[in-house]
Design a protein around this motif. Sequence first.
Motif, mmCIF file in Angstrom:
data_model
loop_
_atom_site.group_PDB
_atom_site.id
_atom_site.type_symbol
_atom_site.label_atom_id
_atom_site.label_comp_id
_atom_site.label_asym_id
_atom_site.label_seq_id
_atom_site.Cartn_x
_atom_site.Cartn_y
_atom_site.Cartn_z
ATOM 1 N N PRO A 70 -12.343 0.997 -5.322
ATOM 2 C CA PRO A 70 -12.132 0.229 -4.182
ATOM 3 C C PRO A 70 -10.774 -0.365 -4.128
ATOM 4 C CG PRO A 70 -14.207 -0.349 -5.595
ATOM 5 C CD PRO A 70 -13.371 0.832 -6.352
ATOM 6 N N TYR A 71 -9.900 -0.530 -5.334
ATOM 7 C CA TYR A 71 -8.674 -1.210 -5.085
ATOM 8 C C TYR A 71 -7.483 -0.209 -5.101
ATOM 9 C CZ TYR A 71 -9.702 -0.309 -10.045
ATOM 10 O OH TYR A 71 -10.099 0.446 -11.348
ATOM 11 N N ASN A 72 -7.791 1.040 -5.110
ATOM 12 C CA ASN A 72 -6.791 1.912 -4.874
ATOM 13 C C ASN A 72 -6.975 2.337 -3.279
ATOM 14 O OD1 ASN A 72 -5.761 2.310 -7.380
ATOM 15 N ND2 ASN A 72 -7.225 3.887 -7.900
ATOM 16 N N GLN A 73 -5.784 2.955 -2.705
ATOM 17 C CA GLN A 73 -5.874 3.454 -1.319
ATOM 18 C C GLN A 73 -5.194 4.875 -1.353
ATOM 19 O OE1 GLN A 73 -5.626 1.376 2.475
ATOM 20 N NE2 GLN A 73 -3.590 2.217 2.524
ATOM 21 N N GLU A 74 -5.593 5.761 -0.840
ATOM 22 C CA GLU A 74 -5.227 7.215 -0.946
ATOM 23 C C GLU A 74 -5.097 7.598 0.454
ATOM 24 O OE1 GLU A 74 -7.143 6.332 -4.281
ATOM 25 O OE2 GLU A 74 -8.299 7.113 -2.404
ATOM 26 N N VAL A 75 -4.080 8.623 0.890
ATOM 27 C CA VAL A 75 -3.825 9.422 2.056
ATOM 28 C C VAL A 75 -4.654 10.691 1.857
ATOM 29 C CG1 VAL A 75 -2.399 10.378 3.878
ATOM 30 C CG2 VAL A 75 -1.777 8.308 2.455
ATOM 31 N N TYR A 76 -5.428 11.031 2.940
ATOM 32 C CA TYR A 76 -6.146 12.355 2.971
ATOM 33 C C TYR A 76 -5.965 12.887 4.481
ATOM 34 C CZ TYR A 76 -8.988 10.513 -1.007
ATOM 35 O OH TYR A 76 -9.000 10.073 -2.510
ATOM 36 N N SER A 77 -6.514 14.382 4.373
ATOM 37 C CA SER A 77 -6.835 15.115 5.594
ATOM 38 C C SER A 77 -7.975 15.886 5.425
ATOM 39 C CB SER A 77 -5.525 16.225 5.696
ATOM 40 O OG SER A 77 -5.934 17.223 4.947
ATOM 41 N N VAL A 78 -8.837 15.721 6.792
ATOM 42 C CA VAL A 78 -10.350 16.370 6.836
ATOM 43 C C VAL A 78 -10.136 17.287 8.041
ATOM 44 C CG1 VAL A 78 -11.283 14.599 8.048
ATOM 45 C CG2 VAL A 78 -12.454 16.030 6.489
ATOM 46 N N SER A 79 -10.754 18.275 8.087
ATOM 47 C CA SER A 79 -10.889 19.367 9.295
ATOM 48 C C SER A 79 -11.769 18.494 10.328
ATOM 49 C CB SER A 79 -11.605 20.717 8.952
ATOM 50 O OG SER A 79 -12.826 20.513 8.527
ATOM 51 N N LEU A 80 -11.692 18.886 11.843
ATOM 52 C CA LEU A 80 -12.410 18.446 12.711
ATOM 53 C C LEU A 80 -13.991 18.993 12.601
ATOM 54 C CD1 LEU A 80 -10.217 18.612 15.751
ATOM 55 C CD2 LEU A 80 -11.012 16.625 14.750
ATOM 56 N N ASN A 81 -14.279 19.872 11.457
ATOM 57 C CA ASN A 81 -15.660 20.222 11.343
ATOM 58 C C ASN A 81 -16.112 19.581 10.052
ATOM 59 O OD1 ASN A 81 -15.428 22.710 12.913
ATOM 60 N ND2 ASN A 81 -14.289 23.580 11.539
ATOM 61 N N GLY A 82 -15.421 18.494 9.528
ATOM 62 C CA GLY A 82 -16.061 17.697 8.537
ATOM 63 C C GLY A 82 -16.115 18.075 6.975
ATOM 64 N N ASP A 83 -15.057 19.038 6.650
ATOM 65 C CA ASP A 83 -14.879 19.663 5.564
ATOM 66 C C ASP A 83 -14.759 18.371 4.349
ATOM 67 O OD1 ASP A 83 -15.917 22.124 6.456
ATOM 68 O OD2 ASP A 83 -13.665 22.714 6.860
ATOM 69 N N GLU A 84 -14.772 18.976 2.991
ATOM 70 C CA GLU A 84 -14.252 18.123 1.971
ATOM 71 C C GLU A 84 -12.952 17.584 2.216
ATOM 72 O OE1 GLU A 84 -14.542 15.695 -1.446
ATOM 73 O OE2 GLU A 84 -16.079 16.888 -0.142
ATOM 74 N N ASN A 164 -14.632 -6.749 -7.896
ATOM 75 C CA ASN A 164 -13.653 -6.438 -8.343
ATOM 76 C C ASN A 164 -12.482 -7.442 -8.867
ATOM 77 O OD1 ASN A 164 -13.940 -3.537 -6.225
ATOM 78 N ND2 ASN A 164 -13.818 -3.253 -8.537
ATOM 79 N N GLY A 165 -11.978 -7.523 -9.781
ATOM 80 C CA GLY A 165 -10.936 -8.501 -10.267
ATOM 81 C C GLY A 165 -9.712 -7.894 -11.106
ATOM 82 N N TRP A 166 -8.696 -8.587 -11.145
ATOM 83 C CA TRP A 166 -7.608 -8.300 -12.099
ATOM 84 C C TRP A 166 -7.274 -9.364 -12.902
ATOM 85 C CZ3 TRP A 166 -3.697 -11.519 -11.003
ATOM 86 C CH2 TRP A 166 -3.234 -11.891 -9.775
ATOM 87 N N MET A 167 -6.515 -9.315 -14.127
ATOM 88 C CA MET A 167 -6.066 -10.239 -14.932
ATOM 89 C C MET A 167 -4.667 -10.054 -15.420
ATOM 90 S SD MET A 167 -8.025 -10.775 -18.542
ATOM 91 C CE MET A 167 -9.435 -11.159 -17.935
ATOM 92 N N THR A 193 -7.893 -8.921 -1.849
ATOM 93 C CA THR A 193 -6.331 -9.193 -2.735
ATOM 94 C C THR A 193 -6.555 -8.633 -4.032
ATOM 95 O OG1 THR A 193 -7.460 -11.248 -3.528
ATOM 96 C CG2 THR A 193 -6.123 -11.723 -1.652
ATOM 97 N N VAL A 194 -7.633 -7.875 -4.198
ATOM 98 C CA VAL A 194 -7.708 -7.001 -5.727
ATOM 99 C C VAL A 194 -7.245 -5.636 -5.214
ATOM 100 C CG1 VAL A 194 -8.976 -6.191 -7.583
ATOM 101 C CG2 VAL A 194 -9.333 -8.537 -6.554
ATOM 102 N N THR A 195 -5.964 -5.170 -5.181
ATOM 103 C CA THR A 195 -5.334 -4.039 -4.791
ATOM 104 C C THR A 195 -4.324 -3.631 -5.954
ATOM 105 O OG1 THR A 195 -3.663 -5.024 -3.639
ATOM 106 C CG2 THR A 195 -5.774 -4.201 -2.305
ATOM 107 N N ASN A 196 -4.541 -2.235 -6.046
ATOM 108 C CA ASN A 196 -3.564 -1.545 -7.054
ATOM 109 C C ASN A 196 -2.255 -1.378 -6.369
ATOM 110 O OD1 ASN A 196 -2.439 -0.405 -9.199
ATOM 111 N ND2 ASN A 196 -3.715 1.367 -9.259
ATOM 112 N N SER A 197 -1.584 -2.521 -6.114
ATOM 113 C CA SER A 197 -0.360 -2.447 -5.221
ATOM 114 C C SER A 197 0.560 -3.517 -5.661
ATOM 115 C CB SER A 197 -0.571 -2.325 -3.807
ATOM 116 O OG SER A 197 -1.040 -3.726 -3.564
ATOM 117 N N MET A 198 1.776 -3.571 -5.625
ATOM 118 C CA MET A 198 2.727 -4.657 -5.990
ATOM 119 C C MET A 198 2.832 -5.611 -4.735
ATOM 120 S SD MET A 198 6.552 -4.818 -8.101
ATOM 121 C CE MET A 198 5.664 -4.318 -9.628
#
Length: 211
Positions: A70-84, A164-167, A193-198
């Motif tokens: 939940p605290y990470n964010q990634e970039v993805y692509s997916v086909s218009l057919n809904g594949d993985e 989620n939290g951070w310390m 506010t709990v994100t794996n970012s600076m």
Amino acid sequence: IESNDDLTFLEDNAGFIMRSEKGGYSHLYKYAMNGKNEVQLTKGNWEVSSLLGVDVINAKVYFTAHKTAPYNQEVYSVSLNGDEPALLSPENGNSDASFSNSHDYFILYHSSANEPLTVKLFKSTGEEIIELENNDDLKTKIAALNLGDKEFFDFKTSEGVTLNGWMIKPNDFDKSKKYPVLMYVYGGPGSQTVTNSMGGNDLWHQMMAQK
């Protein structure tokens, strides 16, 4: 009332794509112009955070998601057919992207809790072309401060909800001693506010922890 900007109409009245939480998680759906022939493009126990673009020619949809944690964010692509979905951002942390009009290229913005922002140019296939900004000067200055790492954890509330939290601990932390705790509470749904970012307040929190 659920409202977001991720409603995208395809060219030549080929339909539209929208993001919805109707299945319990935020995911992308494709519809014909009459609202029928639903195709769920993404699915699973994770959240799509934003729709970045649609490449109709190559039948690809680009989006960001909190798929690995939940605290990470990634970039993805997916086909218009809904594949993985295919992962396009290689590093762990928080990634966002800006695509060219042709969707052949994108600029990737990435940071993690303990690494400042870097900016790179990629092909839409996920192949890195060039690093535009490495922030090495800032990395050197931060390393000289001998800061503690931001550690992530999760816990259950009295109602059984996992949060989620951070310390941040002092860099000379001694687990046999007792320390005062500064607790920073987020503002509620929609203001994560709990994100794996600076972030902008990180050095303030680090100073409080070290002192």
